[in-house]
Design a protein around this motif. Sequence first.
Motif, PDB file in Angstrom:
ATOM      1  N   PRO A 931      32.941  73.525  11.195  1.00 14.91           N
ATOM      2  CA  PRO A 931      33.433  74.478  12.202  1.00 14.91           C
ATOM      3  C   PRO A 931      32.638  75.780  12.170  1.00 14.91           C
ATOM      4  O   PRO A 931      33.133  76.835  11.779  1.00 14.91           O
ATOM      5  CB  PRO A 931      34.885  74.688  11.781  1.00 14.91           C
ATOM      6  N   LEU A 932      31.397  75.689  12.601  1.00 13.58           N
ATOM      7  CA  LEU A 932      30.505  76.849  12.499  1.00 13.58           C
ATOM      8  C   LEU A 932      31.002  78.055  13.276  1.00 13.58           C
ATOM      9  O   LEU A 932      30.740  79.195  12.908  1.00 13.58           O
ATOM     10  CB  LEU A 932      29.106  76.465  12.985  1.00 13.58           C
ATOM     11  N   SER A 933      31.719  77.798  14.363  1.00 11.89           N
ATOM     12  CA  SER A 933      32.167  78.925  15.180  1.00 11.89           C
ATOM     13  C   SER A 933      33.201  79.775  14.448  1.00 11.89           C
ATOM     14  O   SER A 933      33.410  80.938  14.785  1.00 11.89           O
ATOM     15  CB  SER A 933      32.756  78.422  16.497  1.00 11.89           C
ATOM     16  N   LEU A 938      29.112  81.557   4.228  1.00 16.65           N
ATOM     17  CA  LEU A 938      28.613  80.213   3.938  1.00 16.65           C
ATOM     18  C   LEU A 938      27.610  80.287   2.797  1.00 16.65           C
ATOM     19  O   LEU A 938      26.620  81.022   2.874  1.00 16.65           O
ATOM     20  CB  LEU A 938      27.960  79.620   5.191  1.00 16.65           C
ATOM     21  N   VAL A 939      27.893  79.558   1.707  1.00 14.53           N
ATOM     22  CA  VAL A 939      27.002  79.479   0.554  1.00 14.53           C
ATOM     23  C   VAL A 939      26.704  78.007   0.317  1.00 14.53           C
ATOM     24  O   VAL A 939      27.605  77.220   0.036  1.00 14.53           O
ATOM     25  CB  VAL A 939      27.650  80.099  -0.703  1.00 14.53           C
ATOM     26  N   VAL A 949      23.404  71.806   7.297  1.00 15.98           N
ATOM     27  CA  VAL A 949      23.890  73.019   7.943  1.00 15.98           C
ATOM     28  C   VAL A 949      22.915  73.483   9.030  1.00 15.98           C
ATOM     29  O   VAL A 949      23.335  73.849  10.143  1.00 15.98           O
ATOM     30  CB  VAL A 949      24.123  74.130   6.898  1.00 15.98           C
ATOM     31  N   PHE A 950      21.621  73.445   8.728  1.00 13.90           N
ATOM     32  CA  PHE A 950      20.649  73.890   9.735  1.00 13.90           C
ATOM     33  C   PHE A 950      20.651  72.953  10.940  1.00 13.90           C
ATOM     34  O   PHE A 950      20.473  73.395  12.083  1.00 13.90           O
ATOM     35  CB  PHE A 950      19.257  73.980   9.099  1.00 13.90           C
ATOM     36  N   GLN A 965      24.100  82.330   2.373  1.00 15.27           N
ATOM     37  CA  GLN A 965      23.249  82.169   1.194  1.00 15.27           C
ATOM     38  C   GLN A 965      22.808  80.716   1.116  1.00 15.27           C
ATOM     39  O   GLN A 965      23.627  79.803   1.090  1.00 15.27           O
ATOM     40  CB  GLN A 965      24.016  82.549  -0.077  1.00 15.27           C
ATOM     41  N   ILE A 966      21.476  80.492   1.111  1.00 17.12           N
ATOM     42  CA  ILE A 966      20.944  79.142   0.970  1.00 17.12           C
ATOM     43  C   ILE A 966      20.029  79.119  -0.253  1.00 17.12           C
ATOM     44  O   ILE A 966      19.339  80.097  -0.550  1.00 17.12           O
ATOM     45  CB  ILE A 966      20.186  78.683   2.238  1.00 17.12           C
TER      46      ILE A 966
END
Length: 1118
Positions: A931-933, A938-939, A949-950, A965-966
């Motif tokens: 649910p990116l919206s 986000l880590v 994720v990308f 954070q990636i």
Amino acid sequence: MAAELVGGAFLSSFLNVLFDRLSDPEIINMMRGKKVDQKLLQRLKTILNVVEAVLNDAEKKQITDSAVKRWLEDLQNAVYDADDLLDEVATKAATQKDPPGNFLSRFLNLQDREMVSRIEEIIARLEDIAKHKDILRLEKIAAKNMSGRIPSTSLVKKSDIFVGRDRERDTIVKLLLDDVNNGELSVIPIVGMGGIGKTTLAKLVYNDDMVQQRFNVKAWVCVGEEEFDVLKVTKALIEKTCSPCYSNDLDTAQNHLKNGLAGKNFLVVLDDVWSSNREHWQSFLNPFECGSEVGKILVTTRLDTVASVVKSKHTEAHNLSLLDEEQCWSVFANRAWDPAESRDHSALEEIGRKIVEKCKGLPLAAKTLGGLLRGKDNEKDWNDVLNSEFWELSEEDSVILPALGISYFHLPSYLKRCFVYCSLYPKDFEFNRDELTLLWMAEGLLIQPKSGNTLEEIGCEYFDDLVSRSFFQHSNSDDNTFVMHDLMHDLATFYGGKFFSRIFELKNTEKHDTKSHHLSYALNIYNDSLMKIAEVCQRLKHARTLLQINSAKYGRSFTRVTVPCHLLEQLKCLRVLSLQYFLADENLLHRSIGELIHLRYLDLSYTSIATLPESLSCFYNLQTLKLRNCDQLKKLPSNMQNLVNLRHLDISGSLLVEEMPKKMSKLKDLQFLSNYIAGKHEENGIGELGELTHLHGSLRIEKLENVKNSGEASNARMDEKIHLNALYLSWTSFEESEVCDSQTEKDILEKLRPHKDLKELSISCYRGTMFPDWVGQPSYHKITKLELRRCRNCWMLPSLGQLPALTRLEISGFDMVKKIGGEFYKGDGTHQHQETPFRSLKSLEFYNMGCWEEWESYEYDDDDDAPFPQLEELRIYNCPKLRGDLPTFLPSLEELWIEACEELGCYLPRAPMIRELRIDGKQEARMRELPLSMLEKLVINGEQQVEYVFEAMTHIQPTSLSYLQISNCSTAISFPGDSLPPSLQDLYIHDCKDVEFPMQHQQHHSLRRLEIHNSCDSLTSFAFPAFPNLKYLTIERCENLTSLEVSQSQSLELLWIEECPKLENIMRLPASLETLIIRECGLLGEGIERKDPRIWPSISHIPRIRLDRKLILNDSTS
């Protein structure tokens, strides 16, 4: 002789203490048998009655008559000495082992003849003081006549109209105009501290044009008295609304008023109401509740209790808040200068704004000080006001303290003493209710309860009363701490006078007055505050309080310092002694502390003391002993059972204490015990807890391995300790080679079953293989927090899903658990006749579960039946064998952490409300739909997670994401659209060498912090035109970076560059930059060190430059 309970003079309750002492059978027995002693006691009682009669008049007159104030000070000083003497007599009477007659003969004829002389000397002083009451024309007056306030009127002066109350005015006007109560009478209270503008607001509402048009009849009555006289107020209303009424019969008057209001819309304002007598109020309302069209009553009061009594059923009280600084400035400026003036006041405005800061949002203060300076254009006059305390202003100049003093006068005598005691705190100091209650108790400020209440409960009632009267306010930083408004602090300081002294605020020790009985000091590495006391301790030998203030403002220090060696030898009258953080001089304590026979409160927390003197066991009066975090303390005095008045013992954090002293069961008054360390012998074993039935708050029982069987555990009678709200049960961690009888361990824990109203439970290092049935029983209906830690032998978890109030659950260190199944949710693993599992749980954490493999799904037919319906936070950490499954649907989940769970490959729960997701490690777990919206934080760690994720971001724009954070991704990845998410404020990229940093073709205004570590190898030159609001930039181990430009980031404050070997130049750094740190950047470092003209002009303006931990001075500082 009892003091008046409402509005009595400050000293009245203190005199009551003496009257009680003089009625104490122990003291009477000591004196019995000698006529002179009976006469002495009678003379003392008589003279105390004489002065007590005029205290109300003296307290009222002391504000304007310095001679009366000195008379009160002399009286208070003598009363202190009398109390010290009687307390000494009472202590000796209680601790003397000889029969009273034998002791009496020695007392009177040999050793203690001096004590009788002291009594005679005190009586002589009091008689001399009493003679002066006639000279000062002091009279007996009722407490209700003490305030002397001029009644308010409804007229609005131009100066009454000020900014800051428009919203409140509009809200109340709307309530008056709306008929929300269907024609029923509506009562609206306005509540707030003195001087906050209640009356002014009521006037503005009363005279509002729309209000004037709406109501046929309006009346304003200023009550202003402690008692609400129904007949008097009713007749006052009749005079303003009807024809005159000359009857003094309440029934006649109320009928007269009812008839006068019949068929009319009316508005009544009752200003300054103090009584919360519900019966009187209901009687007063009778005429208004029958026969009128629309009736509204507006009540102003300083007391929350009054508001709760008078307000209508569906009406809320309007609590007025303090003005903000700009509003307060407007009030001040409108009084200081004529608004029509066009002269420049800029020189005075700077001083004026500092004066306004002192007002702390109180309109009366701003209005008064502005009026005081009106017409004065001399900066000296303004600075004089700025540098003066409010009590130093003359009564003609200032109505601030008299206005607040009305609240003080209405306090019962016992509350006055409690309030004034708080003058020992500095301004803005945040204090705790329970701690202050212990201090009040130690000082004898709490009236001994006649009901079943404890002294601590009485103290809490006092405290809450002062909160409801606005003497104390909740602090902004913590719901459990409180502060005093600066003006309330000034009020306490004024009435505390010479008897209360904040040593840390005195520059000159010579200012110490010999009358100072209560001292507070601050600890810092220079130890100067305590040294000031040591210098003059001979003059302060009657001091009762030596209270340490731990405040950052006054140099709080965790560096231990030394107590001056002669200090305690001089201060033998102390009731309160606080010596936190001191280096323990064993000789000092062992030599001097035993003579402090009056001591009620002793705090040696955070000291280096290893052993306490055995003489401490002789402190008959000691109520509170604090030994928190004494990291070298190994044992308590062996005869602690002699401290029969001890009520509060705190040894939390003193980890080296090996066991409790023997016979702790004799401390039957103990209300709080932080820790009980079970010993191996019966006399200091767990059974000693059995008699301690009054314990409140939390209790931690340690070394339960010393309990041999369930019989010993049963003797602790844990189920009878009904006042405990938190229980921590702890066994010492054991070696795998140790053999434990699992059934015995279970039986012991069974007998440690607490009462059913417990709120928090923690069980650590339990040695059994299964828990007894009571752990998790639904009958524990108030448990909100449960911790089960390091129970290494347990092979299954107890059933916890039916605990109805459980909101926080932590489970960790269960080495034998392989599966969490249906029994975790419901006792029998079925769905029959039970509530939704974990229906109140908000936080669930699993840590360090080395063998856990499976979390069995709970089957349900409908989402509404899913377990964990309110779960907001789920954390799973270091469960390396866990494969699945996780709960499938968590409708309220906002935060999900999964770390070091390498085998986890299942789907993550559906979580439509999720705000924070942290997946750290090699696990492959992922959400079906990310649910990116909704995500704000986000880590993610690991190739697959980062790629996933990308990929998701190419389809859904993360519109709420503020923190990303990636880390640990070697795949070539780029940000979708070559730009960052628009809401992003913090970005961390770690160990992602092939991530393409976005070129960001449009400006990104949200980004505040950027950190790139061992990542983005494609970066060779870096220009930052796109981040105008960036504040913190860190670049580490970017091996190919050769140049850096951040000229467009005009908000940048910190730039940190580390291990960038090819970086040669940084160009056009913004003027906002405050700190530049360069580490292990060979080429760049060399250029900076020699101040290379290609580099130095770009950085020479920066105040702080550090190169490889060395400070580089620029031209302005060199």
